[in-house]
Scaffold this active site. Structure first.
Site, PDB file in Angstrom:
ATOM      1  CD  GLU A 186      -2.961   3.128  -5.311  1.00 36.74           C
ATOM      2  OE1 GLU A 186      -4.040   2.540  -5.498  1.00 36.74           O
ATOM      3  OE2 GLU A 186      -1.942   2.549  -4.929  1.00 36.74           O
ATOM      4  CG  HIS A 191      -3.313  -0.821  -6.597  1.00 35.93           C
ATOM      5  ND1 HIS A 191      -3.588  -0.115  -5.456  1.00 35.93           N
ATOM      6  CD2 HIS A 191      -3.396  -2.124  -6.236  1.00 35.93           C
ATOM      7  CE1 HIS A 191      -3.841  -0.954  -4.459  1.00 35.93           C
ATOM      8  NE2 HIS A 191      -3.720  -2.185  -4.918  1.00 35.93           N
ATOM      9  NE  ARG A 235      -4.401  -1.035   0.497  1.00 34.27           N
ATOM     10  CZ  ARG A 235      -4.703  -2.067  -0.292  1.00 34.27           C
ATOM     11  NH1 ARG A 235      -3.903  -2.427  -1.257  1.00 34.27           N
ATOM     12  NH2 ARG A 235      -5.829  -2.728  -0.128  1.00 34.27           N
TER      13      ARG A 235
HETATM   14  C1  DGY Z   1      -5.988  -5.725  -2.487  1.00 36.54           C
HETATM   15  O1  DGY Z   1      -6.396  -6.854  -2.760  1.00 36.54           O
HETATM   16  O2  DGY Z   1      -6.009  -5.259  -1.361  1.00 36.54           O
HETATM   17  C2  DGY Z   1      -5.484  -4.947  -3.647  1.00 36.54           C
HETATM   18  O3  DGY Z   1      -4.470  -4.106  -3.286  1.00 36.54           O
HETATM   19  C3  DGY Z   1      -6.603  -4.203  -4.334  1.00 36.54           C
HETATM   20  O4  DGY Z   1      -7.124  -3.239  -3.516  1.00 36.54           O
END
Ligand code: DGY
Length: 311
Positions: free
Chosen positions: A259, A277, A230
């Protein structure tokens, strides 16, 4: 009585179609007049479907008096207030395991892309530069000292893949008894002792900006930061400054603090590679995630145990 579901972000078309065939779906992210929408529909909403990176804001959950379940299409649950969910008896589900391999694959892809200049190499051929100039040399991937922050399901899958690259692997975070890798008590120590630092830990208040200026300096001018977790785990301002000043060797980033935006200051840097992402973004995995979202909702509304509960 049809069950009303609030959809908080776009989902893959087959999941949207399946949801629409089972429930009355309200597309919150497309509502022109959200206050009017809430006035008319809030009391009917019993479920919410959202992305891991979207979650559900407390301000919205607060005005959905009959919300029973938040089904996350993703593994991360950092954007859902679990404490609040517990307090209000709201169930939360996610989609673990099915995306582990894809996120780990992407981490390896990013490491190679950054070290072997894959994006530049591709452009070099496409733009017709190849006959005119040399691309320049990259860095060897095999045998690098690699640190992993967060040796959970995804971190372990990354480590297993790195073994195939003869990497010297160390980690920090929760201690794991079942792994043959070196352990560092702090992220700074890990960064000091590796060439590539991969961020695979979950986002939380504890890990917010864990990769700070000190960690980046410990990684140093030859070190590379890879983030598939993240954006919030990295102090992006410190990262940009270090890259601008040549205090960090490079970065490979799939996730960002703000993002869908990545820091523009990095766009011209050849030692940085980006992805938007896409850790779980394959047909196979997104289908498996969709099936889990549907299975969790169905189990909840049929009074059964959730297949993959968070709360
Ligand atoms: C997750 O699965 O948490 C990915 O990062 C998509 O949000």
């Amino acid at each position: 009585m049809p069950i009303d579901i609030l959809q908080l972000c776009p989902l893959m078309p087959s999941l949207e179609a399946e949801l629409a065939s089972r429930y009355t779906v309200h597309r919150w992210f497309e509502a022109d007049d959200q206050p009017a929408f809430l006035k008319e529909n809030a009391a009917n909403i019993r479920g919410a479907v959202t992305g891991g990176h979207v979650g559900i804001a407390n301000a919205l959950a607060d005005v959905l008096p009959n919300l029973e379940i938040v089904a996350i299409n993703g593994v991360g649950f950092d954007k859902v207030d679990l404490e609040r969910a517990r307090k209000h008896g709201i169930r939360v589900s996610n989609t673990p395991d099915v995306l582990t391999a894809d996120v780990a694959d992407l981490a390896i892809g990013l490491i190679i892309a950054q070290a072997r200049q894959m994006a530049l190499a591709d452009a070099h051929v496409r733009t017709g530069d190849w006959p005119k100039a040399e691309l320049g040399l990259g860095t060897r991937v095999s045998g690098r000292r690699t640190g992993i922050f967060g040796l959970g399901r995804i971190g372990k899958a990354i480590a297993r893949r790195l073994e195939g690259f003869d990497a010297e692997i160390a980690y920090c975070g929760r201690v794991r008894q079942d792994v043959p890798y070196g352990y560092c008590a702090t992220l700074e120590e890990l960064a000091r002792n590796c060439d590539v630092l991969i961020i695979a830990a979950a986002a939380s208040a504890k890990t917010y900006h864990a990769v700070n200026a000190g960690v980046i300096d410990a990684l140093g001018p030859k070190g590379v930061l890879v983030n598939v977790a993240r954006g919030s785990l990295v102090d992006e301002k410190a990262l940009v400054t270090a890259l601008r000043e040549g205090r960090l060797g490079g970065a490979a980033l799939d996730v960002f603090e703000n993002e869908p935006h990545a820091p523009e200051e990095l766009f011209a840097m050849k030692n940085v590679v980006f992805a938007p992402h896409i850790g779980s973004a394959t047909h196979e995995t997104r289908k498996a995630m969709a099936d889990l979202v549907l299975a969790n909702l169905a189990a909840h509304f049929e009074g059964e145990t959730l297949p993959t509960p968070v709360v």
